[in-house]
Design a protein around this motif. Structure first.
Motif, PDB file in Angstrom:
ATOM      1  N   LYS A   9      -7.889  -1.727  -1.777  1.00  0.00           N
ATOM      2  CA  LYS A   9      -7.631  -0.787  -2.864  1.00  0.00           C
ATOM      3  C   LYS A   9      -7.165  -1.574  -4.082  1.00  0.00           C
ATOM      4  N   ASP A  14       0.841  -1.198   0.000  1.00  0.00           N
ATOM      5  CA  ASP A  14       0.000   0.000   0.000  1.00  0.00           C
ATOM      6  C   ASP A  14       0.874   1.244   0.000  1.00  0.00           C
ATOM      7  N   ASP A  52      -9.055   5.244   4.443  1.00  0.00           N
ATOM      8  CA  ASP A  52      -9.826   5.549   3.240  1.00  0.00           C
ATOM      9  C   ASP A  52     -10.171   7.030   3.232  1.00  0.00           C
ATOM     10  N   SER A  77      -5.422  -1.924   3.113  1.00  0.00           N
ATOM     11  CA  SER A  77      -5.023  -0.656   3.705  1.00  0.00           C
ATOM     12  C   SER A  77      -5.870  -0.393   4.941  1.00  0.00           C
ATOM     13  N   PHE A  89      -4.591   4.117  -7.264  1.00  0.00           N
ATOM     14  CA  PHE A  89      -5.417   3.291  -6.401  1.00  0.00           C
ATOM     15  C   PHE A  89      -6.859   3.763  -6.415  1.00  0.00           C
ATOM     16  N   GLN A  90      -7.781   2.825  -6.508  1.00  0.00           N
ATOM     17  CA  GLN A  90      -9.202   3.075  -6.346  1.00  0.00           C
ATOM     18  C   GLN A  90      -9.693   2.193  -5.201  1.00  0.00           C
ATOM     19  N   TYR A  91     -10.555   2.754  -4.355  1.00  0.00           N
ATOM     20  CA  TYR A  91     -11.050   2.014  -3.198  1.00  0.00           C
ATOM     21  C   TYR A  91     -12.229   1.141  -3.608  1.00  0.00           C
TER      22      TYR A  91
END
Length: 378
Positions: free
Chosen positions: A363, A256, A278, A275, A370-372
């Motif tokens: 993620k 991460d 957020d 991770s 990175f996209q959650y």
């Protein structure tokens, strides 16, 4: 053996032989600053931890401090090594004003340093060390505010199961972090129907890795779990792509890092990592923290800045709850903490010093960022 190694050993011996809270009444003075140490690889892998701590302490002091006293941070670079980490722990232990230490990052460093802090009677609150062994020694001053490898692996195994990854190969580093994460993933996988078909602690060269990738295909492998930390993990992902890997990659919190995309180009595309922060969560306190951090430092905070911010505030809250800055009282208050909410989520500690309820988010690297993952069957 070099001089630094011998220095670390001597410091450890002196601390364990002669230090203890019974001999040093730390935190007892009612007018002196309350000293909190930060032990972290500041020069090489800080990534905002120290600035997050500083932001919190500045806010606390601007509001009158804790128990009518100012907080003062003393930072030391542990170099990310056990040798330097022991030396740093020895220096903190030798300072009678130090009541707590925020650190360390690496599990190997924290496991070694924990014995020093425990004997000296100093609270250690680690934002970054996930190895289960850290909290398995019955220590009373050692706390972890990041989920352990067991919880992180459980979250990743749950995701793997939800994606029908029934067979997974594990590629790990043979150190405290890598072993702990790999063991926990394999053990939890057995319970949830995710089989570990191969497990290797590295590779000699690209040819060796190419052979491994071919074997994984033959075994019907659905995904690869990488239990390493950056920057090594970035090199591994780049090599996996060069070796022809075409299956999904999962990674622990050691992957991460925004460095992942920069180091590996599109080799990390699609990689899912764990991770504990957020920034898109939408809570007011998260938004306020991001705004204040950006106003002061000119950048968006990452997880280590958020962890540092929460660590300082959590220690301050424990002192207020205890009505004392003595480490034994801080430790007792931390152990009694239930549902304290920071920018990284909820914090409840069990008797061993582990945080039990902190959320773990996933993620995915998408188009180089990175996209959650939210409500996507994970």
């Amino acid at each position: 053996m070099n001089n630094r190694w011998w220095l670390a050993v001597m410091l450890l011996f002196l601390v364990i032989a002669g230090c203890g809270e019974g001999k040093v009444d730390r935190g007892a003075a009612d007018r002196e600053d309350i000293v909190i140490g930060v032990g972290w690889p500041l020069a090489s892998r800080d990534e905002g931890l120290s600035t997050g701590v500083r932001l919190a302490m500045d806010e606390i002091n601007a509001g009158g401090g804790v128990l009518g006293r100012k907080l003062r941070v003393v930072s030391a670079d542990d170099g990310g090594s056990v040798t330097e980490g022991l030396a740093v722990a020895g220096r903190f232990a030798a300072d009678p004003q130090t009541v707590a230490v925020i650190g360390h990052r690496g599990s190997s460093v924290s496991v070694a340093a924990a014995a020093v802090y425990e004997k000296a009677g100093i609270v250690m609150l680690t934002p970054g060390s996930t190895a289960p062994r850290l909290t398995e020694s019955g220590y009373r001053y050692i706390f972890r505010m990041i989920p352990s490898d067991k919880r992180i692996s459980e979250r990743l195994v749950q995701y793997a199961a939800s994606q029908d990854y029934g067979k997974v190969a594990i590629l790990y580093t043979n150190d405290e972090y890598g072993r702990g994460l790999a063991n926990a993933f394999e053990d939890r996988g057995k319970e949830l129907g995710v089989e570990t078909v191969d497990r290797v602690d590295g590779y000699t060269d690209l040819g060796d890795l190419t052979r491994l990738v071919r074997e994984w295909r033959t075994l019907g492998c659905d995904a690869v779990f990488v239990a390493q930390v950056m920057p090594q993990a970035g090199v591994t992902l780049a090599d996996l792509k060069r070796a022809g890997l075409d299956m999904p990659i999962l990674g622990g919190d050691g992957l991460d890092s925004e460095q992942l995309a920069n180091m590996t180009g599109n080799a990390a595309e699609g990689t899912v990592v764990a991770s504990i922060f957020d920034p898109t969560e939408g809570r007011d306190d998260v938004g306020n923290f991001i705004r204040k951090y950006k106003a002061k430092y000119g950048e968006i905070p990452g997880k280590w800045a958020a962890q540092g911010y929460d660590a300082a505030n959590l220690l301050a809250e424990a002192m207020r709850a205890a009505g004392s800055a003595r480490p034994s009282d801080i430790a007792h208050a931390l152990r009694q903490t239930r549902g304290w909410i920071g920018v990284t989520g909820s914090h409840t500690f069990d008797d061993s010093g582990d945080v039990t309820d902190k959320p773990i988010v996933l993620k995915q690297m998408t188009s180089g960022a990175f996209q959650y993952l939210k409500d996507k069957g994970d």
